[in-house]
Motif scaffolding. Structure first.
Motif, PDB file in Angstrom:
ATOM      1  N   GLU A 255       0.843  -1.203   0.000  1.00  0.00           N
ATOM      2  CA  GLU A 255       0.000   0.000   0.000  1.00  0.00           C
ATOM      3  C   GLU A 255       0.885   1.262   0.000  1.00  0.00           C
ATOM      4  O   GLU A 255       0.670   2.191  -0.790  1.00  0.00           O
ATOM      5  CB  GLU A 255      -0.854  -0.031   1.272  1.00  0.00           C
ATOM      6  N   VAL A 256       1.903   1.241   0.869  1.00  0.00           N
ATOM      7  CA  VAL A 256       2.801   2.398   0.966  1.00  0.00           C
ATOM      8  C   VAL A 256       3.573   2.595  -0.341  1.00  0.00           C
ATOM      9  O   VAL A 256       3.670   3.701  -0.875  1.00  0.00           O
ATOM     10  CB  VAL A 256       3.786   2.207   2.158  1.00  0.00           C
ATOM     11  N   VAL A 257       4.127   1.513  -0.860  1.00  0.00           N
ATOM     12  CA  VAL A 257       4.990   1.640  -2.037  1.00  0.00           C
ATOM     13  C   VAL A 257       4.178   2.033  -3.277  1.00  0.00           C
ATOM     14  O   VAL A 257       4.636   2.863  -4.075  1.00  0.00           O
ATOM     15  CB  VAL A 257       5.814   0.343  -2.260  1.00  0.00           C
ATOM     16  N   VAL A 258       3.000   1.471  -3.424  1.00  0.00           N
ATOM     17  CA  VAL A 258       2.204   1.859  -4.603  1.00  0.00           C
ATOM     18  C   VAL A 258       1.749   3.321  -4.465  1.00  0.00           C
ATOM     19  O   VAL A 258       1.694   4.058  -5.453  1.00  0.00           O
ATOM     20  CB  VAL A 258       1.024   0.884  -4.847  1.00  0.00           C
ATOM     21  N   GLY A 259       1.518   3.756  -3.243  1.00  0.00           N
ATOM     22  CA  GLY A 259       1.237   5.182  -3.019  1.00  0.00           C
ATOM     23  C   GLY A 259       2.410   6.028  -3.506  1.00  0.00           C
ATOM     24  O   GLY A 259       2.227   7.091  -4.105  1.00  0.00           O
ATOM     25  N   PHE A 260       3.601   5.518  -3.277  1.00  0.00           N
ATOM     26  CA  PHE A 260       4.817   6.224  -3.718  1.00  0.00           C
ATOM     27  C   PHE A 260       4.936   6.202  -5.245  1.00  0.00           C
ATOM     28  O   PHE A 260       5.373   7.186  -5.863  1.00  0.00           O
ATOM     29  CB  PHE A 260       6.039   5.588  -3.047  1.00  0.00           C
ATOM     30  N   GLU A 308      -4.035  -2.184  -5.408  1.00  0.00           N
ATOM     31  CA  GLU A 308      -3.514  -0.845  -5.108  1.00  0.00           C
ATOM     32  C   GLU A 308      -3.305  -0.022  -6.371  1.00  0.00           C
ATOM     33  O   GLU A 308      -3.608   1.172  -6.385  1.00  0.00           O
ATOM     34  CB  GLU A 308      -2.201  -0.937  -4.308  1.00  0.00           C
ATOM     35  N   VAL A 309      -2.774  -0.646  -7.429  1.00  0.00           N
ATOM     36  CA  VAL A 309      -2.557   0.151  -8.658  1.00  0.00           C
ATOM     37  C   VAL A 309      -3.901   0.555  -9.269  1.00  0.00           C
ATOM     38  O   VAL A 309      -4.050   1.660  -9.787  1.00  0.00           O
ATOM     39  CB  VAL A 309      -1.655  -0.556  -9.714  1.00  0.00           C
ATOM     40  N   GLU A 310      -4.865  -0.308  -9.126  1.00  0.00           N
ATOM     41  CA  GLU A 310      -6.193   0.021  -9.653  1.00  0.00           C
ATOM     42  C   GLU A 310      -6.774   1.231  -8.909  1.00  0.00           C
ATOM     43  O   GLU A 310      -7.336   2.142  -9.512  1.00  0.00           O
ATOM     44  CB  GLU A 310      -7.120  -1.189  -9.461  1.00  0.00           C
ATOM     45  N   ARG A 311      -6.592   1.214  -7.591  1.00  0.00           N
ATOM     46  CA  ARG A 311      -7.075   2.317  -6.763  1.00  0.00           C
ATOM     47  C   ARG A 311      -6.464   3.650  -7.196  1.00  0.00           C
ATOM     48  O   ARG A 311      -7.104   4.689  -7.130  1.00  0.00           O
ATOM     49  CB  ARG A 311      -6.706   2.032  -5.302  1.00  0.00           C
ATOM     50  N   PRO A 317       2.206  -3.212 -12.856  1.00  0.00           N
ATOM     51  CA  PRO A 317       3.624  -3.366 -13.226  1.00  0.00           C
ATOM     52  C   PRO A 317       4.004  -4.824 -13.395  1.00  0.00           C
ATOM     53  O   PRO A 317       3.271  -5.714 -12.960  1.00  0.00           O
ATOM     54  CB  PRO A 317       4.346  -2.779 -12.007  1.00  0.00           C
ATOM     55  N   LYS A 318       5.159  -5.046 -13.990  1.00  0.00           N
ATOM     56  CA  LYS A 318       5.761  -6.377 -13.922  1.00  0.00           C
ATOM     57  C   LYS A 318       6.149  -6.582 -12.452  1.00  0.00           C
ATOM     58  O   LYS A 318       6.592  -5.645 -11.791  1.00  0.00           O
ATOM     59  CB  LYS A 318       7.012  -6.445 -14.786  1.00  0.00           C
ATOM     60  N   MET A 319       5.956  -7.808 -11.945  1.00  0.00           N
ATOM     61  CA  MET A 319       6.255  -8.028 -10.525  1.00  0.00           C
ATOM     62  C   MET A 319       7.401  -9.023 -10.365  1.00  0.00           C
ATOM     63  O   MET A 319       7.585  -9.914 -11.197  1.00  0.00           O
ATOM     64  CB  MET A 319       5.027  -8.606  -9.817  1.00  0.00           C
ATOM     65  N   MET A 320       8.139  -8.853  -9.266  1.00  0.00           N
ATOM     66  CA  MET A 320       9.186  -9.806  -8.916  1.00  0.00           C
ATOM     67  C   MET A 320       9.067 -10.158  -7.434  1.00  0.00           C
ATOM     68  O   MET A 320       8.741  -9.302  -6.618  1.00  0.00           O
ATOM     69  CB  MET A 320      10.590  -9.207  -9.129  1.00  0.00           C
TER      70      MET A 320
END
Ligand code: LLP
Length: 471
Positions: A255-260, A308-311, A317-320
């Motif tokens: 949540e924090v990182v996608v906010g960033f 989160e990205v939808e929000r 993104p591509k995820m790892m």
């Protein structure tokens, strides 16, 4: 399950495979399947892994001995790929080499098509020696040396995970000098403190790792990465810690990182293409441990990012993901031979083995606990409570404190469970102890993939006062 143990007197001179003494307390055979490798089974009273008799293996190849169940490792690799791809097609699974590395292990990883996270020039060198493709190698580390950065760029690693402004500057200069563009992820610390041992928490604000998000450093890092020549910013990386049971910590960090990510887009116009959420999934060391499954983990990570990205109306993104421990820990056991048994009346019984903190530093370092059983008495109930001591000159050299064990005799083969991660890779030569061999077992076959060190190995780097090599 089993019955509670009680302290039972040690029997002197009992033969290794003797029948239980008539007065041996009755109990149930311990079910240790939650901590043992998936192919572990008891045949004729003895522990088998990968179809191989652990008692015979210990006697033939010597102890201490690391044993890894190949099928278990491959199963974990497939589970990660399966349960991340199930939720999103574009997820890359990186194995964190630091948990356990050997050339043979990396060959398996390559066969399974996974990628690799290295943490040093040494791990990179081993990977390249194993023929692991550079385009599936990532490198991270909070203070990679200029030499390590050069080695990574020259090898053509897929991504370098940048940890500081100084490092970005250094990397830029290296890439420019070579006329290349190095793809980079910027590591951020999301300010999340998962509940695990403080030595293995990494995502909190007070951390030596990454760009902190609370004082604008992370934004500065991203901007610098976007400006610097020779650097191609691809996305963000985080790793909040290790041996994590509460998946909620990941959800919060995401949540924090996608906010960033949204903030970055607003301030710079750059949209993060890749998001690496690190490793850290916990495993069962003890029978009461109830870690989350890879399936649950995959859902929390992948669905968490998607939600989160939808929000924020951002593209997915591509995820790892970067598991280490959960890939290999329960695939491994360590076998020892019991050398001495010392009963301290009214206090405890020390069962000393032919290894210790040199092959498993985790109890001394983190107060880690382990389940143990006697490989040649695997079908007997664990009726004693003993302390497994190592052979080194440290009081803290204990492998397991006050643990349940079958009635033990000198010469028994002790099996310590769940030692596949961070044991061999953190092993040392304290007391000039030679490090044990590593054996992979599968379908009844045992392959030595790392031979036991010799005294010549110990001397291989030594020079006399006149500069001549000793070995
Ligand atoms: N990614 C990064 C950036 C890491 O630093 C680590 C582990 C991992 C992935 C893999 O984490 P895992 O899935 O294994 O939890 N020696 C300690 C563990 C230290 C972990 C260091 N970083 C132990 O024995 O518990």
């Amino acid at each position: 399950m089993w019955t509670r143990p009680r302290r039972a007197a040690r029997r002197e001179g009992q033969s290794m495979l003797a029948e239980p003494m008539p007065d041996e307390p009755k109990g149930e055979t311990p079910d240790l399947s939650a901590v043992l490798p998936m192919t572990a089974e008891v045949r004729g009273g003895r522990l088998f892994i990968g179809g191989v008799d652990m008692t015979d293996l210990a006697r033939e190849r010597g102890t201490a001995l690391y044993v890894m169940d190949e099928e278990h490792m491959r199963n974990q690799m497939r589970e990660y790929v399966r349960w991340t791809a199930y939720h999103w097609e574009d997820v890359e699974v990186l194995y964190a080499a630091k948990a356990f590395t050997s050339v043979a292990m990396l060959q398996i990883l390559d066969e399974e098509g996974l990628s690799l996270l290295t943490a040093s020039g040494g791990e990179l060198a081993v990977a390249l020696a194993a023929g692991f493709p550079a385009e599936r190698i990532y490198m991270h580390g909070n203070n990679k040396t200029p030499q390590e950065l050069e080695e990574a760029v020259d090898a053509g690693v897929h991504r370098i995970i940048a940890d500081s402004l100084e490092e970005l500057e250094r990397l830029s200069a290296i890439a420019v000098a070579r006329g290349v563009e190095q793809p980079v992820l910027v590591r951020v610390t999301p300010g999340i403190q998962p509940s695990t041992h403080s030595y293995i928490q990494t995502g909190q604000n007070d951390s030596k790792f990454g760009f902190g998000m609370n004082h604008g450093l992370a934004m500065e890092g991203v901007k610098r990465a976007l400006e610097l020549p020779g650097i191609a910013l691809k996305g963000l990386h985080m790793h909040i810690g290790s041996q994590i049971f509460a998946l909620q910590s990941y959800a919060k960090a995401i949540e924090v990182v996608v906010g960033f990510v949204e903030e970055i887009r607003r301030e710079t116009g750059y949209t993060v293409e890749e998001l690496d959420t690190g490793g850290g999934l916990g495993i069962a060391y003890g029978l009461p441990d109830e870690p989350s499954t890879i399936e649950q983990y995959g859902k929390v990570i992948v669905d968490g990012i998607k939600e989160e990205v939808e929000r924020h109306d951002l593209p997915v993104p591509k995820m790892m993901v970067e598991p280490g421990r959960s890939m290999v820990a329960n695939a491994g056991v360590t076998l020892y031979t019991v050398g001495t048994i010392k009963e301290v009346p009214e206090i405890r019984t020390y069962v000393a083995v032919d290894g210790g903190m040199t092959d498993n530093i985790r109890p001394a370092l983190y107060d880690a606990g382990y389940e143990c059983l006697i490989a040649n008495k695997a079908d007997r109930p664990r009726t004693e409570v003993v302390t497994i001591a190592g052979k080194h000159c440290e009081t803290g050299d204990l492998i397991a404190r006050d643990v349940e064990l079958q009635r033990v005799d000198v010469g028994d083969v002790l099996c310590v469970c769940a030692t596949g991660a961070y044991c061999r890779s953190m092993a040392s030569n304290y007391n000039s102890q030679v490090r044990p061999a590593v054996v992979f077992v599968r379908d009844g076959e045992a392959r030595t993939v790392v031979r036991r060190e010799t005294y010549d190995d110990l001397l291989s780097c030594e020079l006399r006062l006149d500069g001549t090599p000793v070995a």
